[in-house]
Design an enzyme around this catalytic site. Sequence first.
Site, mmCIF file in Angstrom:
data_model
loop_
_atom_site.group_PDB
_atom_site.id
_atom_site.type_symbol
_atom_site.label_atom_id
_atom_site.label_comp_id
_atom_site.label_asym_id
_atom_site.label_seq_id
_atom_site.Cartn_x
_atom_site.Cartn_y
_atom_site.Cartn_z
ATOM 1 N N GLY A 76 30.094 52.113 -59.126
ATOM 2 C CA GLY A 76 28.900 52.844 -59.539
ATOM 3 C C GLY A 76 28.129 53.542 -58.441
ATOM 4 O O GLY A 76 26.949 53.850 -58.616
ATOM 5 N N THR A 77 28.767 53.838 -57.316
ATOM 6 C CA THR A 77 28.024 54.522 -56.257
ATOM 7 C C THR A 77 27.604 55.928 -56.691
ATOM 8 O O THR A 77 26.508 56.369 -56.356
ATOM 9 C CB THR A 77 28.821 54.588 -54.940
ATOM 10 O OG1 THR A 77 30.093 55.190 -55.188
ATOM 11 C CG2 THR A 77 29.014 53.194 -54.345
ATOM 12 N N ASN A 78 28.463 56.627 -57.413
ATOM 13 C CA ASN A 78 28.071 57.955 -57.907
ATOM 14 C C ASN A 78 26.970 57.842 -58.957
ATOM 15 O O ASN A 78 26.017 58.624 -58.958
ATOM 16 C CB ASN A 78 29.274 58.711 -58.476
ATOM 17 C CG ASN A 78 30.090 59.376 -57.395
ATOM 18 O OD1 ASN A 78 29.560 59.886 -56.425
ATOM 19 N ND2 ASN A 78 31.402 59.362 -57.552
ATOM 20 N N LYS B 252 37.447 48.548 -75.921
ATOM 21 C CA LYS B 252 38.296 49.698 -76.270
ATOM 22 C C LYS B 252 38.191 49.985 -77.776
ATOM 23 O O LYS B 252 38.130 51.147 -78.186
ATOM 24 C CB LYS B 252 39.745 49.415 -75.876
ATOM 25 C CG LYS B 252 40.620 50.651 -75.884
ATOM 26 C CD LYS B 252 41.898 50.402 -75.109
ATOM 27 C CE LYS B 252 42.209 51.597 -74.309
ATOM 28 N NZ LYS B 252 42.373 51.610 -72.959
ATOM 29 N N ASN C 279 32.983 65.486 -66.116
ATOM 30 C CA ASN C 279 33.680 64.470 -65.339
ATOM 31 C C ASN C 279 33.806 64.969 -63.907
ATOM 32 O O ASN C 279 33.821 66.174 -63.658
ATOM 33 C CB ASN C 279 35.073 64.231 -65.928
ATOM 34 C CG ASN C 279 35.839 63.142 -65.196
ATOM 35 O OD1 ASN C 279 35.305 62.092 -64.872
ATOM 36 N ND2 ASN C 279 37.112 63.395 -64.921
ATOM 37 N N HIS D 150 36.421 64.601 -60.643
ATOM 38 C CA HIS D 150 37.767 64.162 -60.272
ATOM 39 C C HIS D 150 37.903 64.270 -58.757
ATOM 40 O O HIS D 150 37.495 65.271 -58.170
ATOM 41 C CB HIS D 150 38.825 65.039 -60.964
ATOM 42 C CG HIS D 150 40.214 64.551 -60.746
ATOM 43 N ND1 HIS D 150 40.718 63.451 -61.396
ATOM 44 C CD2 HIS D 150 41.185 64.984 -59.910
ATOM 45 C CE1 HIS D 150 41.964 63.242 -60.983
ATOM 46 N NE2 HIS D 150 42.261 64.155 -60.083
#
EC number: 2.1.2.2
Length: 190
Positions: A12-14, A58, A101, A103
């Site tokens: 979770g750093t971003n 899921k 997202n 990448h």
Amino acid sequence: MKNILIFASGSGTNAENIILHFNKTKTAKVVAVFSNNPNAKVLERAKNLNVEHFVFSKEELSSEIVLNKVNEFQPDLIVLAGFLWKFPQNIIEAYPNKIINIHPALLPKYGGKGMYGMHVHKAILENKEPETGITIHYVNEHYDEGEFIAQEKVSITDCLSAEEIAAKVHELEQEYFPQVIEKLLKISKV
């Protein structure tokens, strides 16, 4: 104020960086962090920053349960920040051009199923690429194939390991991801 909802699976750093950015700028608010991993460090980071969090399975992701929970937060933008599962079609359809997202490579190279994290950096190192970077893109029904929003590059000719590549890519993520989100929230698509 615009609402951001983050999906993440790992450390979770971003996610933390995005939360801190918008806590400072007050141009938007991260209203919740959703995770498929009950042991993910991102949940602790969210809790420490007083951001609601939600954990799902899921089965719940592929049903209406997660979509209904997403709807409760009325997000203007859904951000995948290290989310490792394929994103469900029902949420993509409910939020067209509102899911992005990041990448850790310059797509279309090194994208697709199974290409995440260190798998990407190892492949780049093995192929002796002179540069790599990040790609921020819209999410569609295929892994890493949505319309590109931004790409940032970095030279890796001095890197001798996948870990060194990962560190350089992480610096790009930390610098540019919040900026791109902020710009997106100001344009008409979001």
